[in-house]
Design a protein around this motif. Structure first.
Motif, short mmCIF file in Angstrom:
data_model
loop_
_atom_site.label_atom_id
_atom_site.label_comp_id
_atom_site.label_asym_id
_atom_site.label_seq_id
_atom_site.Cartn_x
_atom_site.Cartn_y
_atom_site.Cartn_z
N GLU A 156 0.82 -1.22 0.00
CA GLU A 156 0.00 0.00 0.00
C GLU A 156 0.85 1.26 0.00
N ILE A 157 1.91 1.27 0.81
CA ILE A 157 2.72 2.47 0.96
C ILE A 157 3.80 2.57 -0.12
N LYS A 158 4.16 1.44 -0.72
CA LYS A 158 5.14 1.40 -1.80
C LYS A 158 6.53 1.84 -1.35
N ARG A 159 6.87 1.48 -0.11
CA ARG A 159 8.22 1.74 0.39
C ARG A 159 8.70 0.50 1.12
N PRO A 160 10.04 0.30 1.23
CA PRO A 160 10.57 -0.92 1.85
C PRO A 160 10.09 -1.08 3.29
N ILE A 161 9.78 -2.32 3.67
CA ILE A 161 9.30 -2.56 5.03
C ILE A 161 10.40 -2.28 6.05
N THR A 162 11.65 -2.38 5.67
CA THR A 162 12.74 -2.05 6.59
C THR A 162 12.79 -0.55 6.85
N GLU A 163 12.55 0.23 5.82
CA GLU A 163 12.54 1.68 5.96
C GLU A 163 11.38 2.15 6.84
N LEU A 164 10.27 1.39 6.82
CA LEU A 164 9.08 1.76 7.57
C LEU A 164 9.08 1.17 8.98
N ASN A 165 10.20 0.55 9.37
CA ASN A 165 10.33 -0.06 10.70
C ASN A 165 9.29 -1.14 10.95
N MET A 166 8.95 -1.87 9.91
CA MET A 166 7.98 -2.95 10.03
C MET A 166 8.65 -4.27 10.42
N VAL A 167 9.96 -4.36 10.27
CA VAL A 167 10.69 -5.57 10.67
C VAL A 167 11.05 -5.42 12.14
N ASP A 168 10.38 -6.19 12.98
CA ASP A 168 10.55 -6.05 14.43
C ASP A 168 11.73 -6.87 14.93
N THR A 169 11.76 -8.15 14.59
CA THR A 169 12.88 -9.02 14.99
C THR A 169 13.34 -9.83 13.79
N VAL A 197 -4.28 11.70 2.24
CA VAL A 197 -3.92 10.40 1.65
C VAL A 197 -2.42 10.39 1.36
N TYR A 198 -1.76 9.29 1.75
CA TYR A 198 -0.33 9.17 1.47
C TYR A 198 -0.15 8.61 0.05
N TRP A 199 0.17 9.47 -0.89
CA TRP A 199 0.30 9.06 -2.29
C TRP A 199 1.71 8.62 -2.64
N GLY A 200 2.70 9.00 -1.87
CA GLY A 200 4.06 8.66 -2.23
C GLY A 200 4.51 9.46 -3.44
N ASP A 201 5.48 8.93 -4.16
CA ASP A 201 6.03 9.62 -5.34
C ASP A 201 5.31 9.15 -6.59
N LEU A 202 4.36 9.93 -7.06
CA LEU A 202 3.60 9.59 -8.26
C LEU A 202 4.17 10.31 -9.47
N ASP A 203 4.11 9.63 -10.61
CA ASP A 203 4.43 10.30 -11.88
C ASP A 203 3.21 11.05 -12.40
N ALA A 204 2.04 10.48 -12.18
CA ALA A 204 0.81 11.11 -12.66
C ALA A 204 -0.33 10.87 -11.69
N LEU A 205 -1.13 11.89 -11.48
CA LEU A 205 -2.35 11.79 -10.68
C LEU A 205 -3.51 12.23 -11.55
N LEU A 206 -4.51 11.34 -11.70
CA LEU A 206 -5.69 11.66 -12.48
C LEU A 206 -6.88 11.89 -11.54
N LEU A 207 -7.66 12.91 -11.83
CA LEU A 207 -8.86 13.19 -11.05
C LEU A 207 -10.07 13.04 -11.96
N ASP A 208 -11.01 12.21 -11.53
CA ASP A 208 -12.27 12.05 -12.25
C ASP A 208 -13.25 13.05 -11.65
N LEU A 209 -13.49 14.16 -12.36
CA LEU A 209 -14.32 15.23 -11.85
C LEU A 209 -15.80 14.93 -12.08
#
Length: 386
Positions: free
Chosen positions: A20-33, A218-230
């Motif tokens: 969901e976040i599109k970032r490494p689990i190690t960087e997000l401190n998700m690896v506990d042990t 909303v945490y979008w991260g680094d997007l190349d393109a964002l489309l909005l359906d108006l």
């Protein structure tokens, strides 16, 4: 075979991203042990952001695959835990880069995300179908793409992407966009309602807040393109978008008939009033290819809704704004386009050789192949007196 080092195992886990976040689990401190015994058995505990994480199976699969690929690993004992409130607060700090105040990332001067809003004058012209297919076509190009379903009253994008019943994960007061199989991330008011059938009956200020929430909360991260359906027309959301994202580009969707084309011109004019650039017109439902003639090798087109509406809109808007507004595509009527949306598999992914899919892919290429122009955009310059 020697036992692998912990550093080697951690490096392997660096390649595992939270889906969901599109970032490494190690960087997000998700690896506990993380431990390994003399027999090469790795014991690892990974902390999920929430107990009911909808993509825990994906994390389980990816962690196992990454560790088992390391030389010397004989088995993996994976335990899934859940972050404490304090750990989730720490994750929020990582995702927000330590910024206390929320802001719309795409409105910042340093943003490299191309923001494209898909607008129409009338409903029923296929604007949402165009949006989701453009997003998937851009993702096929290798771009990181997000969709904001800003059609608050008539939200349909989640169903078209096959995630109508999926709810976004929340980390403290940050919302994770919902990932799809195509790699496109999406958020919609439809995902934030308690029940899918619940009606949204909001007025101006609430609509503005909803748009800001989907952009800033909303945490979008680094997007190349964002489309909005108006939503169709020239109402509150169109005004709010112009205020919050004046640098966004507008694609106007119409059908060939005169009634739809005339109203589509108003949607384009509204964008220009908000200092946004109209980058093109898409004529949807342009014609119907006769199947019997095609079987005989003939190209017989039936103009079900007339012809020329898209070209007239592009020509009129171009003359009105003083810069070129191209007709980007004429998308034919195709039952596969409708069936793909109903099934949650848009046509550009389900049948990329179909004429409708090829036209939509052509639009995606045109929109992403050129940088932002300054014509029609607000530069934020203030005159000074002498």
């Amino acid at each position: 075979m020697s036992t692998p080092e912990l550093d080697t195992l951690r490096t392997a886990l660096d390649a595992v991203q939270d889906p969901e976040i599109k970032r490494p689990i190690t960087e997000l401190n998700m690896v506990d042990t993380l431990e390994v015994d003399d027999a090469g058995v790795v014991s690892v505990t990974v902390l999920l952001t929430v107990a009911g994480c909808p993509l825990k199976d994906t994390i389980t699969r990816d962690v196992n695959a990454a560790l088992r690929a390391v030389d010397g690993v004989t088995d993996v004992d994976l335990t899934l835990g859940v972050m404490t409130p304090e750990q989730r607060e720490g994750l929020k700090e990582i995702l927000s880069d330590g910024k206390a105040a929320k802001e719309i990332p795409f409105a910042q001067p340093g943003s490299l995300t191309k923001v494209i809003a898909v607008a129409s004058g009338k409903g029923g012209v296929g604007k949402s179908s165009v949006t989701v297919n453009l997003a998937l076509a851009m993702a096929e190009q290798g771009l990181k793409v997000g969709i904001v379903d800003a059609d608050i009253y008539g939200h349909s994008v989640p169903a078209m992407l096959g995630v109508a019943d999926v709810r976004p994960t929340q980390v403290e007061d940050l919302i994770m966009p919902v990932p799809t199989e195509s790699g496109v991330s999406v958020i919609s008011i439809g995902m934030l309602k308690p029940r899918r059938e619940q009606v949204v009956a909001w007025r101006g200020p609430m609509l503005d807040r909803a748009l800001v929430q989907m952009l800033a909360d909303v945490y979008w991260g680094d997007l190349d393109a964002l489309l909005l359906d108006l939503p169709p027309g020239t109402g509150d959301i169109a005004i709010s978008l112009g205020q919050h994202l004046p640098s966004s580009e507008i694609v106007v969707v119409t059908t060939p008939q005169e009634a739809a084309a005339e109203v589509a011109e108003r949607a384009g004019t509204m964008a220009s009033m908000m200092h946004q650039r109209v980058v093109g017109v898409v004529e949807n439902m342009s014609y119907l290819l006769c199947e019997h003639c095609a079987a005989e090798g003939k190209d017989h087109r039936i103009d079900v809704f007339g012809s020329g509406g898209g070209a007239r809109v592009a020509e009129t808007l171009g003359a009105r704004f003083g810069y070129d507004v191209p007709l980007l595509a004429q998308v034919p009527l195709d039952t596969r386009l409708r069936e793909g949306g109903d099934a949650g598999t848009p046509i550009v992914a389900a049948d990329p050789t179909a004429p409708a899919a090829q036209e939509l892919a052509k639009v995606a290429t045109a929109l992403t192949s050129k940088g932002r122009g300054l014509a029609g955009m607000q530069l934020g310059l203030t005159p000074t007196g002498r």
